[in-house]
Write a protein that holds these residues in place. Structure first.
Motif, PDB file in Angstrom:
ATOM      1  N   GLU A 333      -0.172  12.814  41.821  1.00  0.00           N
ATOM      2  CA  GLU A 333      -1.363  13.503  41.294  1.00  0.00           C
ATOM      3  C   GLU A 333      -1.385  13.475  39.772  1.00  0.00           C
ATOM      4  O   GLU A 333      -2.417  13.618  39.157  1.00  0.00           O
ATOM      5  N   GLN A 334      -0.184  13.347  39.183  1.00  0.00           N
ATOM      6  CA  GLN A 334      -0.147  13.297  37.722  1.00  0.00           C
ATOM      7  C   GLN A 334      -0.267  11.873  37.193  1.00  0.00           C
ATOM      8  O   GLN A 334       0.153  11.565  36.083  1.00  0.00           O
ATOM      9  N   SER A 335      -0.807  11.010  38.025  1.00  0.00           N
ATOM     10  CA  SER A 335      -1.074   9.605  37.691  1.00  0.00           C
ATOM     11  C   SER A 335       0.189   8.806  37.370  1.00  0.00           C
ATOM     12  O   SER A 335       0.131   7.840  36.628  1.00  0.00           O
ATOM     13  N   LEU A 336       1.330   9.245  37.904  1.00  0.00           N
ATOM     14  CA  LEU A 336       2.545   8.445  37.705  1.00  0.00           C
ATOM     15  C   LEU A 336       2.594   7.378  38.792  1.00  0.00           C
ATOM     16  O   LEU A 336       2.206   7.632  39.929  1.00  0.00           O
ATOM     17  N   THR A 337       3.054   6.184  38.415  1.00  0.00           N
ATOM     18  CA  THR A 337       3.269   5.168  39.442  1.00  0.00           C
ATOM     19  C   THR A 337       4.713   5.319  39.908  1.00  0.00           C
ATOM     20  O   THR A 337       5.646   5.206  39.110  1.00  0.00           O
ATOM     21  N   VAL A 338       4.877   5.650  41.175  1.00  0.00           N
ATOM     22  CA  VAL A 338       6.212   5.929  41.693  1.00  0.00           C
ATOM     23  C   VAL A 338       6.619   4.809  42.643  1.00  0.00           C
ATOM     24  O   VAL A 338       5.905   4.517  43.608  1.00  0.00           O
TER      25      VAL A 338
END
Ligand code: ATP
Length: 374
Positions: A333-338
């Motif tokens: 949701e925090q726009s991190l690519t995981v």
């Protein structure tokens, strides 16, 4: 949100709600709306949260100033007649744990409710007992250890992760407990705390602080926070190891960290060298270590991208499957690519290894490797 009411309750120096709530973001956690101040404004800290439904304010943790020289940094920061308490500064992740509508929640520095940290805090800390007696307090903790979603610094004796309570404050005003009272309260509830090195008058505190820093540096630890005995005034100072570790981290993802991040660590190290490294051999050794912490990680990053590997921050987390799933959603949701690297079960817990992909560094390195120009 009744902005006038909150303007008053926050005790801010802002004259109008617009001044204060210029940087406010609406978020929702478990169906409950809350408002977060995303920048420090008019005496109110970044990460301050307002949960209107529960009529609750959870004050942000204040920014701690830093001194660059111990002498005269320490005696000039504190007032004559004050007692300075020297406490270890731990390298982990700042969490505020507060009861909102009777439910303990763990907030990150920027005011998100982290589902993973909330779950772990409820499992590991006697929160029910604490909040039954102190419903209007916030526990300020550092989540430390090799297995957290945000930091990875190793501490002897911490296999996965643990909380260390370094402050207890009023939830709404942010007023702290005096250091001795807070340490006593934490002992009463069995909360682990950072190490206390000692107390001294401001004029006598330089020597003991320097001794603490040398001991912490030799053990590869971060530094100290010096506190006035009433808990009101805080200042920090860090070790050479920490400066180099942070530089190595920044240069391992060289295009994801701002130049300010890098420059500030070099400035810290230079002032410390000017004060501590009286002989040339010592300065030479520091210069060597500093250079290594810049060049080696960056070369490794270039080679990793060249080999097609993913670069980014690697983390391991463990917990019940539901909480781990909620953490992944929260990070995305925090726009991190995981990127998931391994996902397994151990003793009924889900153990996940993942990487927060450093896209800017990956793309820029790729571009230069392909012959791109600057
Ligand atoms: P800031 O400059 O806003 O203080 P920062 O994110 O750069 O923030 P740090 O340089 O890590 O923060 O220093 C402050 C943080 O140190 C606190 O927010 C807290 O999480 C952490 N900390 C660790 N140990 C202690 C301690 N004993 N007392 C106070 N803070 C501590």
């Amino acid at each position: 949100m009744d902005r006038d009411e909150y303007l008053e309750r926050l005790g801010t120096t802002a004259e109008t709600p617009e001044d204060l709530f210029e940087h406010v973001e609406e978020r929702s956690t478990a169906g409950r709306t809350h408002y977060v101040l995303t920048a420090a404004r008019h005496g109110v800290e970044r990460g301050t949260v307002i949960v209107e439904e529960a009529e609750t304010i959870v004050r942000g943790y204040p920014s701690i100033p830093r001194i660059l020289v111990l002498d005269p940094g320490v005696p000039s920061f504190f007032e004559d007649g004050e007692t300075v308490v020297i406490e270890e500064k731990l390298d982990g992740f700042n969490v505020r744990i507060a009861a909102v509508g009777g439910e303990p929640l763990a907030f990150t520095r920027s005011g998100y409710v982290c589902p993973y940290t909330t779950g772990r805090a409820r499992d590991r800390l006697p929160l029910e007992a604490f909040f039954a007696t102190h419903p209007e307090k916030t526990l300020c903790a550092e989540l430390v250890g090799p297995e957290t979603p945000y930091s990875t610094h190793d501490y002897e004796g911490v296999d996965t992760h643990e909380f260390r309570i370094f402050d207890v404050r009023d939830r709404e005003t942010g007023a702290p407990f005096a250091v001795d009272d807070r340490r006593g309260l934490c002992e009463e509830y069995g909360f682990a705390q950072p190490r206390l090195f000692g107390r001294a008058a401001p004029a006598d505190a330089v020597g003991p602080t320097r001794a603490a820093i040398e001991e912490l540096d030799a053990a590869g630890r971060e530094g100290v926070v010096l506190k006035s005995a009433d808990g009101e005034r805080l200042v920090k100072y860090t070790t050479e190891t920490q400066h180099h570790e942070e530089l190595a981290y920044a240069f391992s993802l060289p295009f994801d960290h701002g130049r300010d991040f890098v420059f500030s660590r070099i400035v810290r190290d230079a002032f410390q060298a000017a004060e501590f490294d009286a002989d040339d051999d010592r300065l030479e050794e520091r210069a060597h270590d500093l250079g290594e912490s810049i060049l080696r990680p960056m070369v490794s990053a270039i080679r990793a991208v060249e080999a097609g590997e993913t670069i980014g921050e690697r983390h391991t987390v463990r917990g019940d499957p539901e909480t781990i799933g909620a953490l992944l959603d929260h990070l995305r949701e925090q726009s991190l690519t995981v990127g998931l690297e391994s996902d397994r079960r151990e003793d009924g817990e889900r153990v996940l290894e993942f990487v927060k992909v450093a896209e800017s560094s990956r793309d820029r390195i790729r571009y230069y490797l392909d012959g791109g120009t600057r």
